[in-house]
Enzyme design. Structure first.
Site, PDB file in Angstrom:
ATOM      1  CG  ASP A  31      -6.778  -2.831  -3.335  1.00  0.00           C
ATOM      2  OD1 ASP A  31      -7.677  -1.998  -2.651  1.00  0.00           O
ATOM      3  OD2 ASP A  31      -5.805  -2.994  -2.945  1.00  0.00           O
ATOM      4  CG  HIS A  76      -5.728  -2.688   0.634  1.00  0.00           C
ATOM      5  ND1 HIS A  76      -5.213  -2.025  -0.462  1.00  0.00           N
ATOM      6  CD2 HIS A  76      -5.072  -2.088   1.544  1.00  0.00           C
ATOM      7  CE1 HIS A  76      -3.998  -1.187  -0.134  1.00  0.00           C
ATOM      8  NE2 HIS A  76      -4.334  -1.038   1.188  1.00  0.00           N
ATOM      9  CB  SER A  87      -1.008  -0.122   1.293  1.00  0.00           C
ATOM     10  OG  SER A  87      -2.027   0.761   0.982  1.00  0.00           O
TER      11      SER A  87
END
Length: 216
Positions: free
Chosen positions: A162, A194, A114
């Site tokens: 995601d 995610h 991320s």
């Protein structure tokens, strides 16, 4: 003593280590998050020393957690400026551990998740000495003003479901890297949001083990 927060690390199974793996966590988390992946991968990477630094700033949208830079304004030019301002601090953390282990960038593997992917990709592109390889899970690429390194192979891994960082960001990153003729691969994982799952870890392990970093 380091001026940055003490972070978790795991020594290599084989000593002395030949590689350094730097795990860069997502926003609002800290180094204890990604170090939890090490038990699942260390047996396949026996000569790797793992570190999972804490983000260099306190998370500014919650009373806990860390961040590599603020995400209060997600305009690409603002994020690029914030990353540029902070990147030397990330380099300092890595360099200190490299010196301790007698390793260099060519022995160093960057793995981000991320926001950690955002900082990891930027970090990779601005290096004067290439890293061994870089892996980005569920992240985006924020281009630097100047690209110094086109030699580090990059692996992008993203869940198709995601909703935090859309899988379109993987394709955007791939298009950017293609224009620069940077070796890279992209992997869209079905039924994954995610997160990092076993499929992604297997892809990452194979990618690392297929690199011949010492030849760079």
């Amino acid at each position: 003593m380091s001026k940055y927060l003490e972070y978790p690390e795991v020594e290599s199974k084989e000593q002395p280590p030949k590689k350094l793996v730097v795990l860069l966590h997502g926003v609002g988390s800290d180094g204890h998050d990604l170090i939890g992946l090490v038990p699942y991968i260390k047996n396949y990477l026996p000569n790797c020393h793992f570190i999972s630094p804490h983000g260099i700033e306190a998370y500014d949208m919650m009373p806990y957690g860390r961040q590599w830079f603020s995400l209060q304004d997600r305009s690409p030019h603002i994020m690029a400026k914030l990353i540029a301002n902070n990147i030397s601090k990330v380099e300092d953390i890595i360099k200190q551990k490299q010196d301790e282990l007698n390793l260099t960038n060519k022995d160093t593997i960057i793995i981000g998740f991320s926001q950690g992917t955002m900082i990891g990709l930027y970090l990779t592109l601005v290096q004067k000495e290439p890293f061994c390889c870089t892996i980005g899970f569920s992240g985006a690429l924020i281009p630097p003003m100047e690209v110094n390194n086109k030699l580090t192979p990059i692996c992008l891994i993203h869940g198709e479901l995601d909703e935090v960082v859309g899988v379109s960001e993987m394709y955007n990153a791939s298009n950017y890297l293609s224009k620069l003729h940077i070796e890279h691969s992209g992997h869209k994982l079905t039924s994954l949001a995610h997160s990092i799952d076993g499929r992604g870890l297997e892809i990452a392990i194979n990618f690392i083990n297929n690199r011949h970093c010492e030849q760079q």
